[in-house]
Scaffold this active site. Structure first.
Site, PDB file in Angstrom:
ATOM      1  N   ASP A 107       0.804  -1.221   0.000  1.00  0.00           N
ATOM      2  CA  ASP A 107       0.000   0.000   0.000  1.00  0.00           C
ATOM      3  C   ASP A 107       0.835   1.268   0.000  1.00  0.00           C
ATOM      4  O   ASP A 107       0.396   2.302   0.465  1.00  0.00           O
ATOM      5  CB  ASP A 107      -0.971  -0.010   1.190  1.00  0.00           C
ATOM      6  CG  ASP A 107      -0.253  -0.058   2.518  1.00  0.00           C
ATOM      7  OD1 ASP A 107       0.958  -0.364   2.542  1.00  0.00           O
ATOM      8  OD2 ASP A 107      -0.897   0.208   3.549  1.00  0.00           O
ATOM      9  N   LYS A 158       5.181   3.796  16.740  1.00  0.00           N
ATOM     10  CA  LYS A 158       4.339   4.966  17.017  1.00  0.00           C
ATOM     11  C   LYS A 158       4.817   5.763  18.239  1.00  0.00           C
ATOM     12  O   LYS A 158       4.128   5.840  19.268  1.00  0.00           O
ATOM     13  CB  LYS A 158       2.880   4.528  17.205  1.00  0.00           C
ATOM     14  CG  LYS A 158       2.331   3.846  15.962  1.00  0.00           C
ATOM     15  CD  LYS A 158       0.824   3.791  15.976  1.00  0.00           C
ATOM     16  CE  LYS A 158       0.259   3.305  14.676  1.00  0.00           C
ATOM     17  NZ  LYS A 158       0.486   1.929  14.322  1.00  0.00           N
ATOM     18  N   ASP A 217       2.358   6.251   1.993  1.00  0.00           N
ATOM     19  CA  ASP A 217       1.454   5.104   2.108  1.00  0.00           C
ATOM     20  C   ASP A 217       0.040   5.650   1.948  1.00  0.00           C
ATOM     21  O   ASP A 217      -0.221   6.803   2.271  1.00  0.00           O
ATOM     22  CB  ASP A 217       1.673   4.337   3.419  1.00  0.00           C
ATOM     23  CG  ASP A 217       0.977   4.962   4.595  1.00  0.00           C
ATOM     24  OD1 ASP A 217      -0.052   4.436   5.015  1.00  0.00           O
ATOM     25  OD2 ASP A 217       1.459   5.998   5.089  1.00  0.00           O
TER      26      ASP A 217
HETATM   27  P1  GTP Z   1      -6.145  -1.092   7.552  1.00  0.00           P
HETATM   28  O1  GTP Z   1      -7.201  -2.102   7.844  1.00  0.00           O
HETATM   29  O2  GTP Z   1      -6.744   0.201   7.059  1.00  0.00           O
HETATM   30  O3  GTP Z   1      -5.153  -0.898   8.654  1.00  0.00           O
HETATM   31  O4  GTP Z   1      -5.297  -1.607   6.278  1.00  0.00           O
HETATM   32  P2  GTP Z   1      -4.517  -2.992   6.042  1.00  0.00           P
HETATM   33  O5  GTP Z   1      -5.394  -4.113   6.428  1.00  0.00           O
HETATM   34  O6  GTP Z   1      -4.051  -2.976   4.628  1.00  0.00           O
HETATM   35  O7  GTP Z   1      -3.303  -2.969   7.058  1.00  0.00           O
HETATM   36  P3  GTP Z   1      -1.879  -2.264   6.936  1.00  0.00           P
HETATM   37  O8  GTP Z   1      -2.040  -0.906   6.350  1.00  0.00           O
HETATM   38  O9  GTP Z   1      -1.218  -2.351   8.248  1.00  0.00           O
HETATM   39  O10 GTP Z   1      -1.126  -3.227   5.902  1.00  0.00           O
HETATM   40  C1  GTP Z   1       0.168  -2.972   5.407  1.00  0.00           C
HETATM   41  C2  GTP Z   1       0.375  -3.860   4.185  1.00  0.00           C
HETATM   42  O11 GTP Z   1       0.283  -5.238   4.559  1.00  0.00           O
HETATM   43  C3  GTP Z   1      -0.687  -3.664   3.103  1.00  0.00           C
HETATM   44  O12 GTP Z   1      -0.058  -3.771   1.854  1.00  0.00           O
HETATM   45  C4  GTP Z   1      -1.665  -4.803   3.335  1.00  0.00           C
HETATM   46  O13 GTP Z   1      -2.297  -5.210   2.126  1.00  0.00           O
HETATM   47  C5  GTP Z   1      -0.753  -5.899   3.860  1.00  0.00           C
HETATM   48  N1  GTP Z   1      -1.440  -6.777   4.806  1.00  0.00           N
HETATM   49  C6  GTP Z   1      -2.005  -6.434   5.991  1.00  0.00           C
HETATM   50  N2  GTP Z   1      -2.543  -7.519   6.577  1.00  0.00           N
HETATM   51  C7  GTP Z   1      -2.301  -8.561   5.737  1.00  0.00           C
HETATM   52  C8  GTP Z   1      -2.625  -9.971   5.792  1.00  0.00           C
HETATM   53  O14 GTP Z   1      -3.238 -10.478   6.733  1.00  0.00           O
HETATM   54  N3  GTP Z   1      -2.196 -10.734   4.739  1.00  0.00           N
HETATM   55  C9  GTP Z   1      -1.524 -10.218   3.673  1.00  0.00           C
HETATM   56  N4  GTP Z   1      -1.168 -11.030   2.692  1.00  0.00           N
HETATM   57  N5  GTP Z   1      -1.211  -8.908   3.586  1.00  0.00           N
HETATM   58  C10 GTP Z   1      -1.597  -8.091   4.610  1.00  0.00           C
END
Ligand code: GTP
Length: 364
Positions: A107, A158, A217
């Site tokens: 992201d 954080k 991001d």
């Molecule tokens: P929020 O729910 O808004 O916090 O977004 P998010 O679920 O994408 O979480 P976050 O921004 O912390 O994720 C950072 C990166 O890790 C992103 O590219 C997500 O797609 C990826 N990511 C987060 N959780 C998972 C997971 O359970 N599996 C996989 N494959 N990727 C994940």
């Protein structure tokens, strides 16, 4: 070399738009974020990409299939969310044990040179190397404390204002050696930042380098709009070309803007600055769209003003509508004539809004 892209998050902070598409497929300058990332990886001579998918996995398969920009694409599918570390273990067989590999948070939009990152990693005998980015306010991010020779001493997630060890934040780009697999349990949700990297730091096996260039991001709506503005300013030339766009006389295009294919814009409308108008959007007369993202197939009727907002796919916006800063209108929503959505209003997909909403709230 192989790269793993973490693509399985739910993107809860980007709801309601993430209810109908994964975050990595959000367009930036009219092109999905993941397309920008894949293009950059191909430039850095990556041969194979493993997309670690979970939420809306089929949307990725449908769009990309098995190749992109000359690279082979594999999908590592999770049956439950495995966080940022679990997906690496899950993809162990696809990654193999022969050489280091790249891991990216999917992201982020960045112009980082991945080949340089790999070169930096090879300078030390490290299990992992993480890339850092300098920001003004590190309190939302993970920060690190380093020795002079770039070894990570500790992580501070954080940090409170004034308590960060540095303004260098974890940019979500790593080069990792296969020995990491032994440190991640199978089929378990694991955070690489919180559970694995601190252990490597304690063993002096983690290094970090900062880089310059663009990095953002798209976790929240304001970040997403910011990423779009940043990209429109830096890719100004490429985005100016459009196919099939028809513009009536007296249309003012105030660059930078991105205008998709087969967009129609009627007379006396003003587009820009910082507007991305998706494919097949119809813009009526006397409309003003500024600092906003309009997803494909939306209709924006006469004399409407949209500033600092995001309009979902296929939304129908009536005449004399006013949509203000930080409003997010879900896909296939209908906003009736003369409605005002004041700052910070969110409308869920497929809703019909017939009256003005004059305080920030979510219309469900
Ligand atoms: P929020 O729910 O808004 O916090 O977004 P998010 O679920 O994408 O979480 P976050 O921004 O912390 O994720 C950072 C990166 O890790 C992103 O590219 C997500 O797609 C990826 N990511 C987060 N959780 C998972 C997971 O359970 N599996 C996989 N494959 N990727 C994940």
């Amino acid at each position: 070399m192989k790269a793993v892209i973490l693509a399985g998050g739910f993107g809860t902070r980007l709801r309601p738009l993430s209810c109908t598409r994964p975050k990595l497929l959000f367009p930036i300058g009219n092109k999905p974020l993941l397309d920008w990332t894949l293009e950059n990886l191909a430039k850095s001579k990556i041969d194979e990409v493993i997309l670690a998918v979970n939420y809306m996995a089929e949307a990725f398969v449908h769009r990309y299939g098995n190749t992109a920009h000359g690279m082979k694409l594999h999908y590592s599918r999770e049956t439950m969310p495995l966080g940022t570390g679990g997906p690496i273990k899950k993809a162990e067989d696809l990654i193999g044990h022969d050489e280091p590999f790249l891991v990216l948070n999917g992201d982020i939009f960045t112009t980082i040179n991945y080949a340089e990152v790999v070169k930096k990693h090879k300078q030390n005998d490290a299990t992992a190397t993480i890339m850092l980015y300098q920001v003004e306010d590190p309190t939302r991010y993970g920060t690190v404390e380093l020795t002079k020779n770039h070894q990570v001493i500790k992580f501070v997630e954080k940090p409170q204002k004034g308590k960060a060890p540095s303004n260098l934040i974890n940019a979500g780009v790593y080069v990792i050696e296969p020995e990491i697999f032994a440190l991640i349990p199978s089929n378990k949700r694991v955070s690489i930042e919180r559970e694995v990297f601190p252990k490597l730091a304690a063993k002096k096996r983690l290094y970090a380098y900062s880089f310059e260039g663009l990095w953002i991001d798209i976790g929240k709506h304001e970040d997403y709009l910011h990423a779009n503005r940043l990209l429109l300013s830096t890719e100004r030339r490429k985005l100016a070309k459009t196919k099939g766009t028809s513009r009536e006389k007296d249309v003012e295009i105030d660059a930078p803007v991105a205008i998709g294919k087969d967009v129609k814009i009627e007379e006396k409308s003003k587009i820009g600055p910082y507007a991305a108008i998706g494919d097949n959007v119809a813009v009526g007369k006397g409309v003003h769209v500024e600092n906003s993202i309009i997803f494909p197939n939306a209709i924006i009727s006469d004399f409407t003003s949209i500033k600092g907002a995001i309009i979902g796919e296929g939304a129908i916006i009536g005449k004399w509508v006013k949509i203000e800063d930080n409003c997010v209108v879900g896909d296939y929503t209908m906003i009736k004539d003369n409605v005002t959505l004041t700052q910070g209003v969110t409308v869920c997909p497929s809703k019909e809004v017939t009256e003005s909403v004059l305080s920030p709230k979510c219309v469900m």
